[in-house]
Enzyme design. Structure first.
Site, PDB file in Angstrom:
ATOM      1  N   TYR A 166      36.271  21.557 -39.823  1.00  0.00           N
ATOM      2  CA  TYR A 166      36.867  22.285 -39.081  1.00  0.00           C
ATOM      3  C   TYR A 166      38.249  22.508 -39.369  1.00  0.00           C
ATOM      4  O   TYR A 166      38.776  23.031 -38.812  1.00  0.00           O
ATOM      5  CB  TYR A 166      36.034  22.456 -37.602  1.00  0.00           C
ATOM      6  CG  TYR A 166      37.149  21.083 -36.930  1.00  0.00           C
ATOM      7  CD1 TYR A 166      38.512  20.387 -36.835  1.00  0.00           C
ATOM      8  CD2 TYR A 166      35.795  19.449 -36.679  1.00  0.00           C
ATOM      9  CE1 TYR A 166      38.423  19.385 -36.579  1.00  0.00           C
ATOM     10  CE2 TYR A 166      36.715  18.569 -36.216  1.00  0.00           C
ATOM     11  CZ  TYR A 166      37.503  18.112 -36.081  1.00  0.00           C
ATOM     12  OH  TYR A 166      38.414  17.290 -35.712  1.00  0.00           O
ATOM     13  N   GLU A 167      38.593  21.232 -40.250  1.00  0.00           N
ATOM     14  CA  GLU A 167      40.349  21.254 -40.570  1.00  0.00           C
ATOM     15  C   GLU A 167      40.760  22.138 -41.503  1.00  0.00           C
ATOM     16  O   GLU A 167      42.070  22.859 -41.815  1.00  0.00           O
ATOM     17  CB  GLU A 167      40.689  20.288 -40.867  1.00  0.00           C
ATOM     18  CG  GLU A 167      40.956  19.199 -39.480  1.00  0.00           C
ATOM     19  CD  GLU A 167      40.933  17.291 -40.292  1.00  0.00           C
ATOM     20  OE1 GLU A 167      41.547  17.100 -39.963  1.00  0.00           O
ATOM     21  OE2 GLU A 167      40.043  16.940 -40.156  1.00  0.00           O
TER      22      GLU A 167
ATOM     23  N   MET B 167      30.674  16.610 -35.332  1.00  0.00           N
ATOM     24  CA  MET B 167      31.247  17.695 -36.442  1.00  0.00           C
ATOM     25  C   MET B 167      31.456  16.939 -37.460  1.00  0.00           C
ATOM     26  O   MET B 167      32.482  17.436 -38.202  1.00  0.00           O
ATOM     27  CB  MET B 167      32.590  18.104 -35.678  1.00  0.00           C
ATOM     28  CG  MET B 167      32.219  18.816 -34.149  1.00  0.00           C
ATOM     29  SD  MET B 167      33.812  19.603 -33.864  1.00  0.00           S
ATOM     30  CE  MET B 167      33.569  19.671 -32.256  1.00  0.00           C
ATOM     31  N   SER B 168      30.498  15.216 -38.030  1.00  0.00           N
ATOM     32  CA  SER B 168      31.554  14.283 -39.004  1.00  0.00           C
ATOM     33  C   SER B 168      30.369  13.949 -38.986  1.00  0.00           C
ATOM     34  O   SER B 168      29.195  14.569 -38.800  1.00  0.00           O
ATOM     35  CB  SER B 168      32.505  13.820 -38.579  1.00  0.00           C
ATOM     36  OG  SER B 168      31.905  12.886 -37.625  1.00  0.00           O
TER      37      SER B 168
ATOM     38  N   HIS C 217      43.278  10.838 -34.643  1.00  0.00           N
ATOM     39  CA  HIS C 217      43.312  10.034 -36.372  1.00  0.00           C
ATOM     40  C   HIS C 217      43.997   9.444 -36.947  1.00  0.00           C
ATOM     41  O   HIS C 217      44.941  10.020 -37.278  1.00  0.00           O
ATOM     42  CB  HIS C 217      41.786  11.162 -36.783  1.00  0.00           C
ATOM     43  CG  HIS C 217      40.914  11.301 -37.035  1.00  0.00           C
ATOM     44  ND1 HIS C 217      39.730  10.450 -37.841  1.00  0.00           N
ATOM     45  CD2 HIS C 217      40.440  11.919 -35.706  1.00  0.00           C
ATOM     46  CE1 HIS C 217      38.474  11.297 -36.905  1.00  0.00           C
ATOM     47  NE2 HIS C 217      38.738  11.847 -35.883  1.00  0.00           N
TER      48      HIS C 217
ATOM     49  N   ALA D 105      32.315  10.019 -32.817  1.00  0.00           N
ATOM     50  CA  ALA D 105      32.444  10.352 -30.935  1.00  0.00           C
ATOM     51  C   ALA D 105      31.388  11.710 -31.083  1.00  0.00           C
ATOM     52  O   ALA D 105      31.112  11.859 -32.331  1.00  0.00           O
ATOM     53  CB  ALA D 105      33.421  10.638 -30.447  1.00  0.00           C
TER      54      ALA D 105
ATOM     55  N   SER E 276      37.596   9.328 -34.028  1.00  0.00           N
ATOM     56  CA  SER E 276      38.354   9.636 -32.931  1.00  0.00           C
ATOM     57  C   SER E 276      37.784   8.280 -31.670  1.00  0.00           C
ATOM     58  O   SER E 276      36.993   8.211 -31.099  1.00  0.00           O
ATOM     59  CB  SER E 276      37.606  10.666 -31.811  1.00  0.00           C
ATOM     60  OG  SER E 276      37.484  12.222 -33.195  1.00  0.00           O
TER      61      SER E 276
ATOM     62  N   ASN F 118      30.678  11.666 -24.649  1.00  0.00           N
ATOM     63  CA  ASN F 118      30.338  12.690 -23.383  1.00  0.00           C
ATOM     64  C   ASN F 118      29.307  13.548 -23.224  1.00  0.00           C
ATOM     65  O   ASN F 118      28.265  12.901 -24.558  1.00  0.00           O
ATOM     66  CB  ASN F 118      31.824  13.867 -23.130  1.00  0.00           C
ATOM     67  CG  ASN F 118      31.032  14.563 -24.657  1.00  0.00           C
ATOM     68  OD1 ASN F 118      31.797  14.111 -25.811  1.00  0.00           O
ATOM     69  ND2 ASN F 118      30.701  15.798 -25.071  1.00  0.00           N
TER      70      ASN F 118
ATOM     71  N   HIS G   1      38.357  17.775 -25.287  1.00  0.00           N
ATOM     72  CA  HIS G   1      39.160  16.260 -26.234  1.00  0.00           C
ATOM     73  C   HIS G   1      39.555  15.392 -25.660  1.00  0.00           C
ATOM     74  O   HIS G   1      39.663  14.060 -25.926  1.00  0.00           O
ATOM     75  CB  HIS G   1      39.966  16.551 -27.128  1.00  0.00           C
ATOM     76  CG  HIS G   1      40.182  15.950 -28.435  1.00  0.00           C
ATOM     77  ND1 HIS G   1      39.171  15.517 -29.117  1.00  0.00           N
ATOM     78  CD2 HIS G   1      41.007  15.380 -28.496  1.00  0.00           C
ATOM     79  CE1 HIS G   1      39.492  14.527 -30.030  1.00  0.00           C
ATOM     80  NE2 HIS G   1      41.089  14.739 -30.180  1.00  0.00           N
TER      81      HIS G   1
ATOM     82  N   HIS H 101      38.189  16.356 -41.361  1.00  0.00           N
ATOM     83  CA  HIS H 101      36.849  17.371 -41.252  1.00  0.00           C
ATOM     84  C   HIS H 101      36.676  18.778 -41.908  1.00  0.00           C
ATOM     85  O   HIS H 101      37.705  19.433 -41.917  1.00  0.00           O
ATOM     86  CB  HIS H 101      36.236  17.519 -39.578  1.00  0.00           C
ATOM     87  CG  HIS H 101      36.808  16.330 -38.598  1.00  0.00           C
ATOM     88  ND1 HIS H 101      37.803  15.721 -38.560  1.00  0.00           N
ATOM     89  CD2 HIS H 101      35.945  15.323 -37.769  1.00  0.00           C
ATOM     90  CE1 HIS H 101      37.872  14.939 -37.447  1.00  0.00           C
ATOM     91  NE2 HIS H 101      36.442  14.152 -37.336  1.00  0.00           N
TER      92      HIS H 101
HETATM   93  N1  HPA Z   1      30.126  18.203 -29.137  1.00  0.00           N
HETATM   94  C1  HPA Z   1      30.419  18.352 -30.533  1.00  0.00           C
HETATM   95  N2  HPA Z   1      30.891  17.160 -31.079  1.00  0.00           N
HETATM   96  C2  HPA Z   1      31.322  15.417 -30.060  1.00  0.00           C
HETATM   97  C3  HPA Z   1      31.306  16.073 -28.945  1.00  0.00           C
HETATM   98  C4  HPA Z   1      30.244  17.150 -28.375  1.00  0.00           C
HETATM   99  O1  HPA Z   1      29.990  17.192 -27.053  1.00  0.00           O
HETATM  100  N3  HPA Z   1      31.475  15.291 -28.235  1.00  0.00           N
HETATM  101  C5  HPA Z   1      32.774  14.551 -29.044  1.00  0.00           C
HETATM  102  N4  HPA Z   1      32.678  14.555 -29.964  1.00  0.00           N
END
Ligand code: HPA
Length: 288
Positions: free
Chosen positions: A96-97, A222-223, A72, A124, A41, A246, A258, A94
């Site tokens: 989740y997609e 998540m990846s 992406h 990320a 990302s 973050n 996001h 991913h």
């Molecule tokens: N959690 C999960 N996935 C992420 C986060 C998060 O805080 N930040 C970027 N990808």
């Protein structure tokens, strides 16, 4: 996509499909990269800097999944950095997609059939370790797979690798050392950390983050993990780098979104690219 195309690209074993996709890619470029980059990302910019680049949208590659996540681009770029041939994935898919674990790992299978020996996976991530700050780059030392899935489930194809692959060095120690040294040399010392992968797509609850900290995670995302598993299965050496976009849920008195993830990725892009440029020649020397 025509029904015939869907059928032909979806037929055969995973190995045969990966081979077909690899042949399709190799026919489009004279370069024969041994190193792959997966750009997460907001980090895809690096692929725009490649020389002698061939850009192939994922939808053109037989059996390749298409990426739908924001931030992406969804294309494979084969080109050169400092005269080193690389295959860069500008965006990934991913779990989740809605893709299966095998589909998420399929591009790594294709990269393996392409002749890739080393992969640099970027992502990320949320920072769980309170020593981290937003925007810091972290070298992944290990992972915890909490996605509840695994791309190796099902009959094992010995042509890819063994039934029970070793994961003691999921992230190749010499590569981690190279990345740590280069980050330090560039004046932006990167810590190491353990990456916990969750299915997503929602960000975690503060209680989940406390749990993840208790079990030894420094980062959450998540990846990456399905790709690392498939890569290790094929004997590909992995370097993982997270950008803490973050602080994880509940650490700061603010909500997660996001947009913030994308903005932080954008802000540290230059630093990320500098680290990749510094690390690549040293990894190339190792992957001949
Ligand atoms: N959690 C999960 N996935 C992420 C986060 C998060 O805080 N930040 C970027 N990808």
């Amino acid at each position: 996509m025509s029904a015939a195309r869907t059928k032909s690209s979806a037929s055969g074993s995973e190995f045969a499909r990966a081979d077909r996709a690899a042949k399709f890619i190799l026919a489009k470029t004279k370069l024969r990269p041994k190193i792959a980059l997966v750009l997460g990302s907001g980090l895809g910019a690096f692929a725009d800097e490649l020389q002698d680049a061939t850009r192939i949208p994922y939808e053109k590659i037989p059996a390749f999944p298409r990426s739908t996540a924001m931030g992406h681009a969804g294309r494979l770029v084969i080109g050169k950095v400092e005269n080193i041939a690389v295959a860069a994935m500008q965006g990934r898919v991913h779990f989740y997609e809605g893709y299966t674990a095998q589909q998420v790992a399929f591009p790594m299978r294709v990269l393996g059939r392409l002749g890739i020996r080393s992969a640099i996976l970027t992502n990320a991530a949320g920072g769980i370790n309170t020593k981290y700050n937003q925007g810091v780059l972290v070298i992944i030392s290990d992972h915890i797979n909490l996605q509840g899935i695994n791309p190796l489930i099902g009959p094992n194809d010995d042509r890819f690798g063994p039934r029970f692959p070793d994961m003691t060095q999921a992230y190749w120690k010499p590569y981690r050392e190279i990345a740590l040294a280069e980050a330090k040399r560039l004046g932006s010392a990167a810590p190491e950390g353990v990456y916990a992968a969750l299915a997503g797509p929602n960000y975690e609850t503060p209680a989940e983050i406390r749990y993840l900290r208790t079990i030894g995670a420094d980062l959450v995302g998540m990846s990456t993990v399905p790709e690392t598993i498939a890569a290790r299965h094929m004997g590909i050496r992995v370097l993982g780098i997270s950008c803490v976009t973050n602080m994880a849920a509940g650490i700061l008195d603010q909500v997660l979104d996001h947009k913030e993830v994308m903005e932080t990725g954008e802000r540290v892009k230059g630093q990320f690219i500098a680290l990749l440029r510094a690390v690549l020649p040293r990894i190339a020397a190792d992957s001949k």
